[in-house]
Design a protein around this motif. Structure first.
Motif, PDB file in Angstrom:
ATOM      1  N   GLN A 170     -64.622 -26.881  70.879  1.00 46.70           N
ATOM      2  CA  GLN A 170     -65.756 -26.387  71.650  1.00 46.70           C
ATOM      3  C   GLN A 170     -65.311 -25.827  72.999  1.00 46.70           C
ATOM      4  O   GLN A 170     -65.869 -24.837  73.487  1.00 46.70           O
ATOM      5  N   SER A 171     -64.297 -26.457  73.582  1.00 44.43           N
ATOM      6  CA  SER A 171     -63.817 -26.001  74.892  1.00 44.43           C
ATOM      7  C   SER A 171     -63.147 -24.641  74.798  1.00 44.43           C
ATOM      8  O   SER A 171     -62.961 -23.963  75.812  1.00 44.43           O
ATOM      9  N   GLN A 172     -62.756 -24.229  73.584  1.00 38.16           N
ATOM     10  CA  GLN A 172     -62.158 -22.914  73.400  1.00 38.16           C
ATOM     11  C   GLN A 172     -63.203 -21.828  73.163  1.00 38.16           C
ATOM     12  O   GLN A 172     -62.899 -20.639  73.275  1.00 38.16           O
ATOM     13  N   GLN A 173     -64.431 -22.253  72.841  1.00 40.68           N
ATOM     14  CA  GLN A 173     -65.446 -21.284  72.437  1.00 40.68           C
ATOM     15  C   GLN A 173     -66.714 -21.322  73.295  1.00 40.68           C
ATOM     16  O   GLN A 173     -67.344 -20.291  73.522  1.00 40.68           O
ATOM     17  N   ASP A 174     -67.073 -22.502  73.762  1.00 48.98           N
ATOM     18  CA  ASP A 174     -68.346 -22.698  74.456  1.00 48.98           C
ATOM     19  C   ASP A 174     -68.113 -22.741  75.962  1.00 48.98           C
ATOM     20  O   ASP A 174     -67.319 -23.544  76.462  1.00 48.98           O
ATOM     21  N   ASN A 175     -68.822 -21.903  76.693  1.00 46.33           N
ATOM     22  CA  ASN A 175     -68.649 -21.843  78.150  1.00 46.33           C
ATOM     23  C   ASN A 175     -68.943 -23.175  78.822  1.00 46.33           C
ATOM     24  O   ASN A 175     -68.305 -23.535  79.820  1.00 46.33           O
ATOM     25  N   SER A 176     -69.912 -23.927  78.293  1.00 45.52           N
ATOM     26  CA  SER A 176     -70.279 -25.200  78.920  1.00 45.52           C
ATOM     27  C   SER A 176     -69.180 -26.242  78.784  1.00 45.52           C
ATOM     28  O   SER A 176     -69.151 -27.227  79.519  1.00 45.52           O
ATOM     29  N   TRP A 177     -68.248 -26.033  77.832  1.00 45.50           N
ATOM     30  CA  TRP A 177     -67.150 -26.981  77.626  1.00 45.50           C
ATOM     31  C   TRP A 177     -65.842 -26.503  78.261  1.00 45.50           C
ATOM     32  O   TRP A 177     -64.842 -27.202  78.196  1.00 45.50           O
ATOM     33  N   GLN A 178     -65.831 -25.306  78.849  1.00 43.25           N
ATOM     34  CA  GLN A 178     -64.580 -24.769  79.378  1.00 43.25           C
ATOM     35  C   GLN A 178     -64.053 -25.578  80.568  1.00 43.25           C
ATOM     36  O   GLN A 178     -62.871 -25.547  80.882  1.00 43.25           O
ATOM     37  N   LYS A 179     -64.945 -26.303  81.212  1.00 39.67           N
ATOM     38  CA  LYS A 179     -64.512 -27.142  82.348  1.00 39.67           C
ATOM     39  C   LYS A 179     -63.850 -28.432  81.877  1.00 39.67           C
ATOM     40  O   LYS A 179     -63.312 -29.190  82.677  1.00 39.67           O
ATOM     41  N   PHE A 180     -63.907 -28.702  80.575  1.00 37.41           N
ATOM     42  CA  PHE A 180     -63.368 -29.940  80.013  1.00 37.41           C
ATOM     43  C   PHE A 180     -61.853 -29.835  79.830  1.00 37.41           C
ATOM     44  O   PHE A 180     -61.347 -28.867  79.281  1.00 37.41           O
ATOM     45  N   ARG A 181     -61.122 -30.823  80.333  1.00 34.11           N
ATOM     46  CA  ARG A 181     -59.679 -30.922  80.137  1.00 34.11           C
ATOM     47  C   ARG A 181     -59.381 -32.297  79.517  1.00 34.11           C
ATOM     48  O   ARG A 181     -59.976 -33.297  79.907  1.00 34.11           O
ATOM     49  N   LEU A 182     -58.457 -32.331  78.584  1.00 35.46           N
ATOM     50  CA  LEU A 182     -58.155 -33.574  77.860  1.00 35.46           C
ATOM     51  C   LEU A 182     -56.679 -33.912  77.984  1.00 35.46           C
ATOM     52  O   LEU A 182     -55.815 -33.067  77.761  1.00 35.46           O
ATOM     53  N   VAL A 183     -56.396 -35.179  78.334  1.00 33.14           N
ATOM     54  CA  VAL A 183     -55.018 -35.674  78.404  1.00 33.14           C
ATOM     55  C   VAL A 183     -54.930 -36.947  77.558  1.00 33.14           C
ATOM     56  O   VAL A 183     -55.660 -37.912  77.806  1.00 33.14           O
ATOM     57  N   ILE A 184     -54.069 -36.938  76.554  1.00 32.29           N
ATOM     58  CA  ILE A 184     -53.879 -38.089  75.660  1.00 32.29           C
ATOM     59  C   ILE A 184     -52.480 -38.651  75.892  1.00 32.29           C
ATOM     60  O   ILE A 184     -51.487 -37.928  75.788  1.00 32.29           O
ATOM     61  N   VAL A 185     -52.413 -39.934  76.201  1.00 28.53           N
ATOM     62  CA  VAL A 185     -51.130 -40.596  76.468  1.00 28.53           C
ATOM     63  C   VAL A 185     -50.922 -41.647  75.383  1.00 28.53           C
ATOM     64  O   VAL A 185     -51.768 -42.538  75.206  1.00 28.53           O
ATOM     65  N   GLN A 186     -49.791 -41.554  74.687  1.00 28.11           N
ATOM     66  CA  GLN A 186     -49.617 -42.397  73.503  1.00 28.11           C
ATOM     67  C   GLN A 186     -48.182 -42.872  73.344  1.00 28.11           C
ATOM     68  O   GLN A 186     -47.238 -42.108  73.530  1.00 28.11           O
ATOM     69  N   SER A 187     -48.026 -44.137  72.981  1.00 34.16           N
ATOM     70  CA  SER A 187     -46.716 -44.665  72.624  1.00 34.16           C
ATOM     71  C   SER A 187     -46.404 -44.266  71.190  1.00 34.16           C
ATOM     72  O   SER A 187     -47.231 -44.428  70.292  1.00 34.16           O
ATOM     73  N   THR A 188     -45.215 -43.744  70.967  1.00 31.87           N
ATOM     74  CA  THR A 188     -44.830 -43.308  69.622  1.00 31.87           C
ATOM     75  C   THR A 188     -44.295 -44.445  68.766  1.00 31.87           C
ATOM     76  O   THR A 188     -44.030 -44.247  67.579  1.00 31.87           O
ATOM     77  N   GLU A 189     -44.128 -45.627  69.349  1.00 30.93           N
ATOM     78  CA  GLU A 189     -43.578 -46.746  68.578  1.00 30.93           C
ATOM     79  C   GLU A 189     -44.583 -47.337  67.611  1.00 30.93           C
ATOM     80  O   GLU A 189     -44.207 -47.983  66.637  1.00 30.93           O
ATOM     81  N   ILE A 190     -45.867 -47.171  67.911  1.00 32.97           N
ATOM     82  CA  ILE A 190     -46.900 -47.815  67.105  1.00 32.97           C
ATOM     83  C   ILE A 190     -47.097 -47.038  65.825  1.00 32.97           C
ATOM     84  O   ILE A 190     -47.426 -45.849  65.835  1.00 32.97           O
ATOM     85  N   SER A 191     -46.872 -47.719  64.687  1.00 31.05           N
ATOM     86  CA  SER A 191     -47.045 -47.065  63.392  1.00 31.05           C
ATOM     87  C   SER A 191     -48.516 -47.041  63.015  1.00 31.05           C
ATOM     88  O   SER A 191     -49.302 -47.898  63.420  1.00 31.05           O
ATOM     89  N   HIS A 192     -48.901 -46.036  62.240  1.00 32.54           N
ATOM     90  CA  HIS A 192     -50.279 -45.935  61.777  1.00 32.54           C
ATOM     91  C   HIS A 192     -50.304 -45.114  60.508  1.00 32.54           C
ATOM     92  O   HIS A 192     -49.340 -44.480  60.123  1.00 32.54           O
TER      93      HIS A 192
END
Length: 553
Positions: A170-192
């Motif tokens: 949505q942030s790539q297409q919708d003007n109302s979401w363009q102000k949205f920024r996302l940062v995901i921080v993750q440990s790679t050791e945890i299996s899933h």
């Protein structure tokens, strides 16, 4: 030897480096990349690394940079979330929205945005779009730290990361979401075992934190003001690199001890590094425990310890690399550092032996079946036995391509019974335990099965090779028998005159896959039980989330 000057105040490493810490080493071009990326409308940044590689320290500098640009930031650390937050996806999203609102100094408002008739994904999306993002002049950065914690709840993880994927689109297409920024921080050791097509592995900018190089290690030693000449500093940096592989935490811990305990030199410190009494004993033990969870990883490490270079299967190499144990050059792999090699050389690396655990389990079941009825009620298998049995059956049936069913059962209003009629509550457990044992034995002749006391008036029944139809038949028989037996019990009917004892049951069924965890079967049954609880008393609900269910009763 070392001299203690302005660094006399240094603290034991382990926590994230504060913004103005003199010990933070910039890993160019990482910081430049994320600083530039955060300015782009609708961006997503993923910061990935094994344990104690500096993920949070890098993230704090990104947050500080964004705030200096006038951006508002929301910082969510999933380690701070209580277990109750993960009871349902709806509860999880409400917690996230409330937490985000409070950090923006807004009052959480759910009455207007959280409608019963719409899915919680829709509710949360509207909440963000129309409440948190609307009328905002500056960008809003959502930072999700310790996201690997969510993997303990597979269904919530799948739904949540699918939602994040949607927000990013949505942030790539919708003007109302363009102000949205996302940062995901993750440990790679945890299996899933999440579906990578639904988990956001592929969105945004992926930043994999690497170890310090030789120049950065030398820079770090200067900041500790160790009394080394330039030549000694260069030689010691090479020793540190060879022994510790440039791991930020391990390096800082070594330098901390050299400053705080000047009577010990670097050679002595490194000589003891991989021992059970060395300064890395806790860190190495954690790696050892994580490694022991997978037999293929154990075999690979044994090969790497005995050889300088080994060619590993890509999946195994990926797993060991994500744990921070190896480095790769094409298809060739080497162990990351001498400290790991020396430590694992002296450890008793054993492959997980499910056969021994299963034999012990079978012995417990045989003893359980010989017990008198009254003792059976309080000696059903426990959760640990349940996990062992489920894992063993899951692996076996994955190879045979046959289904496995799980029934979760709860006594309705059991907590109330415990408060008002403790003795009666104990009788309920005894009666229902016996009902489960007898019905499973009668309807599921000559097949392996397991009945488990979950505690709190809850039970579980594992039915290997059983289809959903068979599980429904057993569940329906248990449900009807509970009502009949409870009404025939003089003590129970006297205590609760007009309220027969009833149970709710949730069922899940799936053909296992070795690429998936049996926890998805448990979670699906828990969701089904929750649905049974929501509808009416005395109900059975069959999960459809695994695409291997039937109709509901």
């Amino acid at each position: 030897m070392s001299s203690i000057k302005s660094v006399a105040y240094i603290e034991l490493p382990g926590e994230p480096e504060p913004i103005h810490s003199p010990f933070y080493i910039y890993r160019s071009p990482i910081e430049e990349l994320i600083f530039q990326e955060i300015t782009k409308p609708g961006c997503a940044i993923r910061i990935l690394a094994p344990h104690k590689m500096g993920k949070t320290s890098v993230t704090l500098r990104l947050i500080n940079y964004a705030q200096n640009l006038g951006y508002r930031t929301i910082y969510i650390d999933f380690l701070q979330a209580e277990d109750s937050v993960f009871l349902s996806f709806n509860k999880f999203l409400r917690w996230l929205c409330a937490n985000s609102s409070l950090q923006l100094q807004l009052s959480p408002i759910f009455k207007e945005y959280w409608q019963e008739v719409t899915h919680c994904q829709v509710n949360s999306s509207l909440y963000w779009q129309n409440y948190l993002l609307s009328n905002r002049d500056s960008p809003l950065v959502l930072v999700l730290n310790q996201t690997h914690q969510i993997f303990e709840y597979p269904q919530i993880a799948l739904e949540f990361f699918s939602l994040l994927n949607l927000w990013h689109e949505q942030s790539q297409q919708d003007n109302s979401w363009q102000k949205f920024r996302l940062v995901i921080v993750q440990s790679t050791e945890i299996s899933h075992n999440l579906d990578i097509n639904r988990y956001p592995f592929n969105i945004g900018l992926a930043i994999h934190l690497s170890e310090f190089n030789l120049e950065q290690i030398q820079d770090l030693t200067r900041r500790y003001e160790l009394n080394w000449t330039d030549e000694v500093r260069k030689q010691n940096a090479q020793l540190l690199k060879k022994m510790l592989g440039g791991h930020p935490y391990l390096l800082r811990l070594a330098l901390y001890h050299l400053v705080k305990f000047p009577q010990k030199n670097l050679e002595e410190l490194l000589q003891e590094a991989s021992t059970a009494t060395g300064i890395y004993k806790d860190f190495l033990l954690q790696k050892f425990k994580l490694l022991q969870q997978n037999s293929e990883s154990v075999i690979a490490i044994k090969q790497l310890v005995a050889n300088d270079e080994v060619e590993l299967q890509p999946i195994i190499a990926d797993k060991l690399e994500s744990m921070g144990l190896i480095k790769r050059s094409g298809n060739r792999c080497t162990i990351l550092c001498d400290c790991y090699r020396q430590y694992f050389t002296h450890q008793n690396l054993q492959e997980p032996n499910w056969q021994v655990q299963v034999k012990n389990l079978q012995r417990q079941i045989q003893e359980l079946q010989r017990l008198p009825n009254k003792e059976q009620a309080i000696n059903l298998a426990d959760r640990q036995t349940f996990q062992i049995f489920l894992e063993e059956q899951w692996q076996r049936l994955a190879n045979e391509r046959r289904p496995i069913s799980l029934i979760l059962l709860e006594i309705e209003y059991f907590k109330t019974y415990c408060i008002t009629q403790k003795k009666v509550a104990g009788e309920y457990l005894q009666i229902i335990s016996n009902i489960i044992m007898i019905i499973c034995k009668t309807l599921y002749i000559s097949r392996s099965k397991l009945a488990v006391s979950y505690g709190g008036g809850e039970f579980a029944v594992v039915l290997p090779s059983a289809t959903a139809a068979v599980a429904v038949k057993i569940a329906e028989t248990i449900r009807e028998e509970v009502k009949e037996k409870s009404l025939l019990s003089e003590k129970i009917s006297t205590s609760l005159q007009a309220s027969p004892v009833t149970v709710n049951l949730g069922i899940s069924c799936k053909i296992p896959s070795i690429k998936e965890s049996p926890s998805i079967l448990v979670y699906a049954a828990e969701e089904a039980l929750s649905q049974a609880r929501k509808n009416l008393r005395d109900r059975i609900y069959v999960s459809t989330s695994l695409n291997y269910g039937l109709h509901n009763h």
